[in-house]
Design an enzyme around this catalytic site. Structure first.
Site, short mmCIF file in Angstrom:
data_model
loop_
_atom_site.label_atom_id
_atom_site.label_comp_id
_atom_site.label_asym_id
_atom_site.label_seq_id
_atom_site.Cartn_x
_atom_site.Cartn_y
_atom_site.Cartn_z
N GLU A 1 0.84 -1.21 0.00
CA GLU A 1 0.00 0.00 0.00
C GLU A 1 0.87 1.26 0.00
O GLU A 1 1.83 1.36 0.77
CB GLU A 1 -0.85 -0.02 1.27
CG GLU A 1 -1.78 1.18 1.44
CD GLU A 1 -2.45 1.22 2.81
OE1 GLU A 1 -1.89 0.70 3.80
OE2 GLU A 1 -3.55 1.80 2.90
N CYS B 1 -5.24 -3.01 3.20
CA CYS B 1 -4.87 -2.79 4.60
C CYS B 1 -6.06 -2.86 5.58
O CYS B 1 -6.52 -3.94 5.90
CB CYS B 1 -4.10 -1.46 4.71
SG CYS B 1 -3.00 -1.41 6.15
N LYS C 1 -9.70 2.11 -2.03
CA LYS C 1 -9.86 1.57 -0.66
C LYS C 1 -11.18 2.06 -0.05
O LYS C 1 -11.45 3.26 -0.02
CB LYS C 1 -8.68 2.03 0.19
CG LYS C 1 -8.64 1.47 1.60
CD LYS C 1 -7.39 2.00 2.31
CE LYS C 1 -7.20 1.44 3.71
NZ LYS C 1 -6.00 2.02 4.35
O1 LIG Z 1 -5.98 -1.79 11.03
C1 LIG Z 1 -4.80 -1.59 11.35
O2 LIG Z 1 -4.35 -1.93 12.44
C2 LIG Z 1 -3.87 -0.89 10.41
C3 LIG Z 1 -4.57 -0.28 9.23
C4 LIG Z 1 -3.69 0.62 8.46
O3 LIG Z 1 -2.57 0.89 8.85
C5 LIG Z 1 -4.14 1.18 7.18
O4 LIG Z 1 -5.22 0.85 6.70
O5 LIG Z 1 -3.37 1.98 6.59
#
Ligand SMILES: O=C(O)CCC(=O)C(=O)O
Length: 260
Positions: A40, A147, A112
Site C-alpha cells: 500500500e 490494509c 480503498k
Molecule cells: O488496522 C490496522 O491496524 C492498520 C490499518 C492501516 O494501517 C491502514 O489501513 O493503513
C-alpha cells in the site's frame, strides 16, 4: 502459478521518484512469476499523510502508473502495483490500487473502501471507494482489498460472492499490531476458503514502524510463505484449483443461512 510479493522498505531518506525507479527494477527482476504484488502507498508511505496532497497523482498517466505499467510489460507479469494517492479530476484524493496485465494495460482499479485513522490522516484527507472489485486473471479470480479493509469480513464475503479465489491485499500495517495482522490474514483465508496474498511494507516512516511479515495463506488457513520484518522478495507456488476442491470437500460457504 507463482506469486511474488515485494515487501518494500519505505525509507524517508529516499524520494518517491527514487523509490519508483528502484521498485520498477525490482519488478523487472521478477520475470517468470505469474503475479507480482506490491504494498500500500509505497511511493509516499501509508502514514506520511502530510505528503499525500503533494504526491497525489492521476491513475491514467501518473508517474507510478506509467512506471509500473512499463515494468509489468518488461517482466511479462501480472502486477498488482500496490496503491497510490490518487487525485481524481475533481480534486478528491483516494487510496487507489492498480492492477496491470502483462502487456502493461491497466486491468483493474480499486479505491480503498475503509479509510484508516479514525479522525485524522487518511480518514479525513481521502475519500472512500464505494465498490468491491474483482478481476479475472488467467489463473484465477482476484479480489482486491487494502490494509484496514482486512478488519471488515463483510467486504471479503462480497468478494467471494463475486467469485474471488485469490484475495490480494496491499498494506502498510504497523508493527505494533502485527499479532492482529497474522490472525486476520488467516481468518480471511479460512472463512473465504481462498488464498490470501497480503503484501506489507518494511522500515519506519512518519514515526510508524512497519510490520512487514507479508504472507501467503492457503484456503485451509496454512501459511505457505511469510517474510520477516525487512525488505524482502517472497515467492511461492499456488495451486488455485485447491480453492474449488476445498469448497467442495468442506462446503461451509454453501451452508450459509444469513445472507445480506
Ligand atoms: O488496522 C490496522 O491496524 C492498520 C490499518 C492501516 O494501517 C491502514 O489501513 O493503513
Amino acid at each position: 502459478m507463482r506469486a511474488t510479493l515485494v515487501q518494500i522498505d519505505v525509507d524517508p531518506a529516499e524520494t518517491p521518484a527514487e523509490r519508483r525507479g528502484r521498485v520498477a527494477a525490482l519488478v523487472r527482476a521478477q520475470a517468470g512469476a505469474d503475479l507480482v504484488v506490491l504494498p500500500e502507498l509505497w511511493p509516499v508511505g501509508a502514514f506520511a499523510s502530510g505528503e499525500f496532497a503533494a504526491e497525489a497523482e492521476p491513475v491514467e498517466g501518473g508517474p507510478t502508473a506509467e512506471a509500473m505499467s512499463a515494468a509489468a510489460r518488461d517482466a511479462g507479469v501480472w502486477l498488482h502495483a500496490g496503491s497510490v494517492v490518487e487525485r481524481d479530476p475533481a480534486g478528491a484524493l483516494y487510496n487507489t490500487s492498480l492492477l496491470f496485465a502483462p502487456d502493461g494495460e491497466l486491468a483493474a482499479v480499486y479505491r480503498k473502501i475503509h479509510r484508516f485513522g479514525f479522525d485524522s490522516g487518511e480518514a479525513v484527507l481521502m475519500s472512500g471507494g464505494d465498490r468491491v472489485v474483482t478481476a479475472r486473471l488467467p489463473f484465477g479470480v482476484a479480489g482486491l482489498a487494502t490494509c484496514y479493509d482486512l478488519r471488515f469480513p463483510e467486504q471479503f464475503r462480497l468478494l467471494v460472492e463475486g467469485g474471488a479465489e485469490l484475495l490480494v491485499l496491499c498494506a502498510g500495517w504497523p508493527a505494533r499490531r502485527l499479532a492482529h495482522w497474522q490472525v486476520l490474514v488467516r481468518a480471511r483465508a479460512i472463512e473465504s476458503q481462498a488464498y490470501v496474498l497480503a503484501c506489507g511494507t518494511a522500515g519506519t516512516h512518519a514515526g510508524v514502524e512497519q510490520a512487514g511479515h507479508s504472507v501467503v495463506v492457503d484456503p485451509w488457513g496454512e501459511v505457505l510463505c511469510e517474510a520477516g520484518a525487512g525488505e524482502q522478495v517472497l515467492s511461492c507456488e499456488l495451486d488455485v484449483g485447491l480453492v474449488g476442491r476445498t469448497r467442495a470437500q468442506f462446503p461451509v460457504l454453501r451452508d450459509r443461512v444469513l445472507r445480506g
